[in-house]
Design a protein around this motif. Structure first.
Motif, PDB file in Angstrom:
ATOM      1  N   PHE A  14       1.027   4.297  -2.892  1.00 18.36           N
ATOM      2  CA  PHE A  14       0.916   5.744  -2.728  1.00 18.36           C
ATOM      3  C   PHE A  14       2.043   6.457  -3.472  1.00 18.36           C
ATOM      4  N   LEU A  40       1.169   6.343  -7.123  1.00 10.92           N
ATOM      5  CA  LEU A  40       0.048   7.256  -7.351  1.00 10.92           C
ATOM      6  C   LEU A  40       0.540   8.686  -7.519  1.00 10.92           C
ATOM      7  N   ALA A  41       1.403   9.129  -6.624  1.00  8.36           N
ATOM      8  CA  ALA A  41       1.917  10.496  -6.699  1.00  8.36           C
ATOM      9  C   ALA A  41       2.682  10.721  -7.993  1.00  8.36           C
ATOM     10  N   SER A  57       3.167  -0.554  -9.582  1.00  9.00           N
ATOM     11  CA  SER A  57       3.152  -0.608  -8.119  1.00  9.00           C
ATOM     12  C   SER A  57       3.616  -1.966  -7.617  1.00  9.00           C
ATOM     13  N   THR A  66       0.834  -1.207   0.000  1.00  8.62           N
ATOM     14  CA  THR A  66       0.000   0.000   0.000  1.00  8.62           C
ATOM     15  C   THR A  66       0.866   1.253   0.000  1.00  8.62           C
ATOM     16  N   LEU A 104      -2.861   2.183  -6.236  1.00  6.61           N
ATOM     17  CA  LEU A 104      -3.244   1.723  -4.899  1.00  6.61           C
ATOM     18  C   LEU A 104      -3.770   0.295  -4.942  1.00  6.61           C
TER      19      LEU A 104
END
Length: 213
Positions: free
Chosen positions: A14, A17-18, A202, A10, A151
């Motif tokens: 993040f 995602l950024a 990710s 997780t 995510l």
């Protein structure tokens, strides 16, 4: 701590995602600021420069170098010993790069990242009949869908430890199917492609951390 020991995926999500927020915003912002003749491009670059400086200042001023407590037993053990010499670091890096799993990870990750940015860059070639604003809509949809996708990839890995290969393979197959239908249903397929590829990215980050440590 910032994240618990069982939330590494997780936390990685993040970070990914950024990384996607900037390109997603750019797809919608650039056509509104820069004309087809190129007018306004210098204004866009100046805005990016000042925004970057502002973010850097906030990071330096507000974010500590490390959490108040180690996020894992591994991190606590590293803090208890010396960091080692630069030569030891390079020796450790050489040993990591000799692992077949690391090389396979690097290749798979490079393909996922390359596919994501190649498609987002060449949308005008893939969709020759679309207007500039339609291209921006398709590209923005792809990258905006990648935000929850990042995510999702981390959360799936947290819930399915030791299943990196089947998870990544399933996500990559879904991304390939979405790319195949891009010319037929552009917005929907671009969104699905962005979601799945960012999930793969990710997962790649998280798998790399697991293999390295």
């Amino acid at each position: 701590t910032w994240f618990a020991e069982n939330e590494l995926g997780t936390a990685t999500g993040f970070g990914v995602l950024a990384n996607q927020i900037g390109p997603a915003v750019a797809y919608f912002l650039t056509p509104a600021v820069v004309a087809s003749t190129g007018r306004g491009f210098s204004r866009l670059l100046a805005g990016q420069f000042f925004a970057t400086v502002l973010v850097l200042a906030v990071v330096v001023a507000a974010i500590p170098a490390r959490p108040s407590r180690p996020p894992s037993t591994l991190a606590a053990g590293r803090d208890a010993v010396d960091g080692g010499t630069f030569a030891e670091f390079w020796a450790s890096l050489r040993d990591i790069c000799r692992k077949r799993s690391i090389r396979a990870l690097c290749l798979g990750y490079a393909l996922a990242v390359g596919a994501l940015y190649a498609v987002s860059t060449d949308l005008e070639v893939l969709l020759p009949d679309a207007s500039t604003r339609q291209i921006s809509l398709v590209g923005g949809a792809m990258l905006l869908a990648g935000l929850p996708g990042a995510l999702f990839g981390g959360a799936v890995l947290d819930a399915s430890k030791d299943r990196y290969r089947p998870v990544c393979l399933a996500l990559a197959c879904g991304a390939a199917a979405a790319q195949a239908g891009l010319a037929v249903v552009p917005v929907a397929c671009a969104a699905a492609l962005g979601f799945l590829l960012c999930a793969v990215i990710s997962a790649g980050f998280e798998w790399g951390a697991e293999l390295a440590f």
